[in-house]
Design an enzyme around this catalytic site. Structure first.
Site, PDB file in Angstrom:
ATOM      1  N   ASP A 260       0.865  -1.170   0.000  1.00  0.00           N
ATOM      2  CA  ASP A 260       0.000   0.000   0.000  1.00  0.00           C
ATOM      3  C   ASP A 260       0.912   1.234   0.000  1.00  0.00           C
ATOM      4  O   ASP A 260       2.137   1.130   0.120  1.00  0.00           O
ATOM      5  CB  ASP A 260      -0.974  -0.009   1.190  1.00  0.00           C
TER       6      ASP A 260
HETATM    7  C1  BGC Z   1      -5.000   3.290   0.166  1.00  0.00           C
HETATM    8  C2  BGC Z   1      -5.269   2.248  -0.895  1.00  0.00           C
HETATM    9  C3  BGC Z   1      -5.160   2.870  -2.265  1.00  0.00           C
HETATM   10  C4  BGC Z   1      -3.784   3.495  -2.404  1.00  0.00           C
HETATM   11  C5  BGC Z   1      -3.498   4.079  -3.771  1.00  0.00           C
HETATM   12  C6  BGC Z   1      -3.730   4.069  -0.094  1.00  0.00           C
HETATM   13  O1  BGC Z   1      -3.583   5.139   0.777  1.00  0.00           O
HETATM   14  O2  BGC Z   1      -4.947   2.657   1.424  1.00  0.00           O
HETATM   15  O3  BGC Z   1      -6.524   1.679  -0.701  1.00  0.00           O
HETATM   16  O4  BGC Z   1      -5.401   1.922  -3.257  1.00  0.00           O
HETATM   17  O5  BGC Z   1      -3.645   4.509  -1.432  1.00  0.00           O
HETATM   18  O6  BGC Z   1      -4.203   5.230  -3.995  1.00  0.00           O
END
Ligand code: BGC
Length: 707
Positions: A260
């Protein structure tokens, strides 16, 4: 692909494992991001070694980034574009929590399908969806992105989304590869505070929390995103048990694992990595292929290899998976796959797509209360439309960053076409209302709720009521002695105890997306009969949280028999205000004739029964028939009730439909102490009904297999 890997320099290989934002490649793009991406400190040369892109606006931007990259990179391996297409690209569908309320996998699939078609016109190849985290704490803002508290429903719908996105193959134009997230257990964030620590036993992890991701993978999801949280004290992003043992060995997953946002570097804050170098080492060893938004791999893997702390084979393996995904997406044949300004014009927000969004929205709203047939509204009624959502177009909900509220119609615009007369006022102060207009109206429709920014990532709350001002406003409206219909907008189950008695009817809409207002009008006027069912319980009070229908019994269950030493609260009931699976319709349905074909059956045989659903009302309608089981005695304690099947059925007024169900061994199986998933002979209670509380029941018995 192995040959291609062998032609790459070490830096080029590692580059494939890095994901950065578009503005690195072309200066003019807005630096609309926070934190680590801004101070990555990678050189221009390194930028043109990276492998994938996080977030892209449209076809023009994608084409420019890809073109610039291909011109400047030596190896000419196309970039892969990933983005959060969570509930639509520009045609926005209801938020996932609302889509879960449809209990209609085909509709959910359709929403994902259209999201893919639209997003592909922007040259997006991978979507960071579905979020299959099991969510049982409404304080957590991200419950809006998931399918709720039940592992079975969560699994079925996560799988439907994957099927919708990937459709007939990720090589085909118009299809996206699906990245299921956040592996694993992110929904367990303690006290509902986002990014907070988590704790779960291995048994419960496998029994409840992994089910959603597993079903998405069984449906073919090509990527997995790791979670921010810990599992057994180790961050999911560097957790070899999760990423190697469970994902690779047990599930045989051979797709790409991505971190993530910043989660690899955050292992330093967790106190399990000394520094970035240590994080990079642990990540690659644990099986993390791509790091999102940080450059720990870039900076440190070369040295780690030289020092013999990381085997180059690990890097080759990760790079191979990334390149295979690019190949399967067809990027080597066409690096610009899908990106087309012309197609975007034809397809994005097309009438057909909006119609589909409306169709999903119509099944996503849940009628929570309807005293004395307050609803449906009648065309001859004079309506006062009040509340902060009376005139707002912002009903697309969180995580719809390509979407634009200005594509929506507001509720007052749409209701104008329905009501005999419409008085509109969006103030939340009763004294600012025009008394004559209110007195002159037949009914008050109050459209009210949380803003889009009150749920979603990093938007947790300790108070899940409507705001004080909103509650006061609804209370103040009582002085007019009119019936009150609440139309609610929110990204989580709310504590409605302060407004439940003040209202005669409540329609829960969550956030219904582009066609929210049209759907609400049709539902209020019974051009479509409400059929949504809650995917998460609504507590009476935040102190009950986490609260879910499929709980384990205590040794001292509350029986209301005067015995003080049982499991209960002094100041509140145990049960929720509205339970999982609950939702009204303008129709009345009766369930009868629960006919079990084989009340005693042998292990390995299917179990079969039928049930009659009769619509005793004057309106045609849909009902969700829900099938639950309770395993009476097992090696580990089993929930008091667990959803095992459901079927949404259309029943015309005064008609009866007979539904047949077949349950296989999986429905009777559970995770044992040794983590094996299997069934045991014994007694079960079968419950069939239209919510997790209202049910017919009968005892059934599974016997050991016939010799
Ligand atoms: C979130 C994810 C997301 C990613 C990319 C993160 O902060 O937890 O769910 O896909 O950002 O935008």
């Amino acid at each position: 692909m192995k040959d291609l890997v062998s032609t790459l320099t070490l830096e080029e290989k590692i580059g494939q494992l890095i994901q950065i934002a578009p503005f690195f490649y072309i200066e003019k793009i807005d630096k609309n991001v926070f934190g680590p991406l801004l101070d990555l400190g990678i050189s221009e040369e390194e930028i043109f070694l990276t492998g994938s892109v996080l977030g892209i606006k449209d076809a023009e931007e994608m084409i420019e980034v890809q073109k610039t990259y291909l011109e400047k990179s030596r190896h000419k391996i196309p970039l892969m574009f990933m983005a959060d297409i969570i509930h639509g690209y520009k045609t926005i569908f209801p938020v996932p929590l609302a889509m879960a309320a449809t209990f209609n996998p085909n509709l959910v699939k359709k929403a994902a399908r259209i999201s893919s078609i639209e997003a592909q016109t922007a040259g997006i190849h991978v979507t960071f969806s579905p979020m299959a985290d099991l969510t049982r704490d409404p304080r957590w803002g991200r419950v809006v992105e998931g399918f709720g508290e039940d592992p079975y429903l969560n699994g079925v719908l996560a799988a439907s989304m994957v099927q919708g996105y990937q459709h007939d193959g990720i090589d085909k134009e118009g299809n996206l590869a699906s990245c299921v997230k956040h592996f694993a257990g992110y929904g367990l964030s303690e006290a509902g505070r986002d990014y907070n620590t988590t704790d779960v036993s291995r048994l419960n992890l496998h029994q409840y929390y992994l089910t959603g991701y597993k079903k998405a993978l069984d449906a073919g999801a090509r990527l997995v995103m790791t979670a921010f949280n810990l599992i057994e004290g180790v961050p999911a992003t560097t957790n070899a048990y999760l990423l190697r043992e469970v994902l690779r060995d047990q599930y045989q997953f051979d797709g790409v694992v991505i971190s993530d946002y910043d989660s690899l570097k955050e292992t330093i804050e967790h106190g399990t990595s000394k520094d970035e170098k240590d994080a990079a080492r642990q990540g690659i060893i644990a099986g993390l292929d791509i790091e999102m938004a940080t450059a720990a791999y870039f900076r440190n893997l070369p040295a780690l290899i030289q020092e013999n702390k990381v085997d180059i084979a690990l890097i080759d393996e990760a790079v191979l998976r990334v390149l295979e995904l690019k190949r399967d997406l067809g990027l080597f044949d066409n690096p610009y796959k899908g990106a087309s300004v012309t197609k975007a014009k034809q397809l994005v927000l097309s009438e057909a797509h909006k119609k589909a969004s409306l169709e999903v929205a119509l099944e996503s709203a849940v009628l929570l209360k309807n005293d004395g047939g307050t609803l449906p509204l009648k065309k001859e009624m004079k309506i006062a439309l009040l509340g902060n959502y009376a005139t707002s177009k912002d009903t697309i909900g969180p995580w719809s960053w390509h979407g634009n509220p200005s594509d929506n119609n507001s509720l007052d615009d749409v209701l104008n076409g329905y009501a005999a007369s419409l008085y509109v006022n969006d103030t939340l102060e009763a004294h600012l209302l025009d008394e004559t207009s209110i007195n002159d109206s037949d009914i008050l429709v109050v459209a009210i709720g949380e803003s889009r920014r009150e749920s979603g990532e990093a938007h947790s709350k300790t108070n899940i009521k409507l705001s004080n001002q909103q509650e006061r406003f609804i209370n103040d409206l009582k002085q007019f002695n009119k019936k009150i219909v609440l139309v609610l907008f929110n990204g989580r189950p709310l504590d409605l105890s302060g407004v439940i008695d003040q209202s005669n009817a409540i329609l829960e809409t969550f956030f219904l997306g582009t066609c929210s207002s049209e759907a609400i009008a049709m539902l209020l006027y019974n051009e479509k009969n409400p059929s949504g069912k809650l995917p998460m319980s609504f507590p009476r009070n935040v102190g009950q949280v986490p609260i879910y229908y499929n709980y384990l019994n205590t040794g001292r269950p509350f029986k209301n028999d005067g015995n003080e030493y049982t499991s209960f609260y002094l100041d509140e009931k145990n049960d929720p205000l509205f339970s999982f699976g609950y939702g009204l319709s303008y129709s009345q349905f009766e369930f009868s004739n629960l006919i079990v074909k084989n009340a005693v059956f042998y292990k390995g045989e299917t179990f079969q029964f039928s049930i009659d659903v009769t619509n005793t009302s004057a309106f045609d309608g849909y009902e969700v028939v829900q099938v639950y089981l309770r395993d009476m005695v097992a090696e580990v304690s089993r929930p008091v009730k667990e959803l095992k099947a459901f079927n949404k059925v259309f029943v015309k007024k005064n008609e009866t439909v007979t539904l047949e169900f077949v349950l296989d061994d999986e429905a009777f199986s559970y995770v044992h102490r040794d983590l094996s998933f299997k069934s045991d002979a014994g007694d079960f209670i079968l419950y069939v009904g239209n919510s997790s509380t209202s049910t017919l029941e009968t005892k059934i018995t599974m016997k050991e297999g016939k010799l």
